[in-house]
Design an enzyme around this catalytic site. Sequence first.
Site: not given
Length: 543
Positions: A13, A195
């Site tokens: 991430d 997302e």
Amino acid sequence: MIQNPILRGFNPDPSIVRVGDDYYIATSTFEWYPGVQIHHSRDLMNWRLLTRPLTRPSQLDMLGVPDSCGVWAPCLTHADGLFWLIYTDVKRYGCTSTGGATGSASLRDFHNYLVTSPAIDGPWSDPVHLNSSGFDPSLFHDDDGRKYLLNQLWDHRPGGNRFAGIVLQEYSVAERRLVGQRQNIFQGTAHGLTEAPHLYRRDGWYYLLTAEGGTGWNHGVTMARSRHLHGPYELHPEQTILTARNRPDAPLQRAGHADLVETPDGRTYMVYLCGRPLRNRGACTLGRETAVQPVEWGDDGWLRKTAPQLQALAPGLPEHPFPSAPEREDFDAPMLPVDFQWLRTPWPEELFSLRARPGYLRLVGRESIGSQYRQALVARRQQAHCYSAGTVVDFEPEHFQQQAGLVCYYNASKFHYLYITHDETLGKHLRVMSSLPNHVQTDTFTAPIPLPSGVPVQLRVEVDEERLLFAYRLPGGDWQRLAQQFDASILSDEANAPGQPNFTGAFVGMACQDMSGSALHADFDYFDYRERPYCVDAMEPPT
């Protein structure tokens, strides 16, 4: 050339920011403490782990959170003379660490926070709670100075899309809270699981970058744009601008969850998470890693579609290498070496000490291995498919509830643990406990190996892709390799217990338990970690 991945081992991430000539990447840490890893580079090729900003109970307390919860998807930006760090603290994701239900499978608890600092290495402020409506928060600084929070919206209602789109809401610096109404600006595409939003302003357009398809083999980066902040946002003509979903032969898989940065001369680079599976799309025992590569803008104002690159063109900046990390840590300093972390608790003094016996890491026996509260486990990331690691432990257990040793750990339901213990019949002995996913009986044990009392024991593990071997040595003796070969591939996202989230990666380290509550300690004199390009069958005996 840049050699990808640039952040090896569990570093998912990525969020990147450039401040002057310095580049910083923040990555997720989930249940591992301290929270958020921030790496530093000056050339986009060479990186060092610089700091972990969430170090205080007021910033992060993960006691009791299930495996693969905790800190998700940080966003690191710089504006107004400050670094701004947004992160999610996930308290529930529908399952316990052993795969059982925690209540409703649809309900989740995602708390989004903001901390700031004038310097990248702190001090970082106490957090401001922003919202709890979903995960992957991102802060956008518009050209007029106003700031906006974006995040994935979670919808628990029956019959709907859990990943309900990307919402945007203004943040007031003066009031230290979100103001106005949130607005759903992008509901995603047919790939689903929308997302990881990041928003950019360029040439009169607002560009929205998201991840879709889930963080496995179908992961990808989706782009949309609008002339207006609140939309509507039109999709990129090719929709997905980076993915490996249709390339099972690619060395970098699972590519997605991206962020963009510009070099001083205006070139654009993309960071993204990826995975290096074992051969034939096997398990990603190294977890989700971070890669970077250049991307180009077309004459139509869209980024051109690209594929993950194992080697990428560097920006031509002056090379800035950092010293290599030592292969052996002797625990001579009063602080834990930067590569090591522990689990969940913001009170590490309850678990370990580097001062109680100078030159040793002392682990204080606490709860069972895999506990979601206070377990004395200190470990570092596995960052290569082939490596050796070892330690020496001084430990004199008095009964079977006291254990200490060397552990290869993914989470509470996936580990191999070479440990010393004691019972009334065998006395002091050594054995391996393995917790295996997808088995009816999840815990397996090897036969005990008797040990003499009063002497330290060297412990070692050798990993060659999916093969894992343990060995031990007594003072003055030769290395004795255990006969069993263990499955290293269980230390991965893909080795999945039913219904359980798996988002981290393999660690190797030291552990101590005293389930009687007596807090017996174990002292570790050193820890070494050495990556190898060759298999264990060809190795010389460990030294």
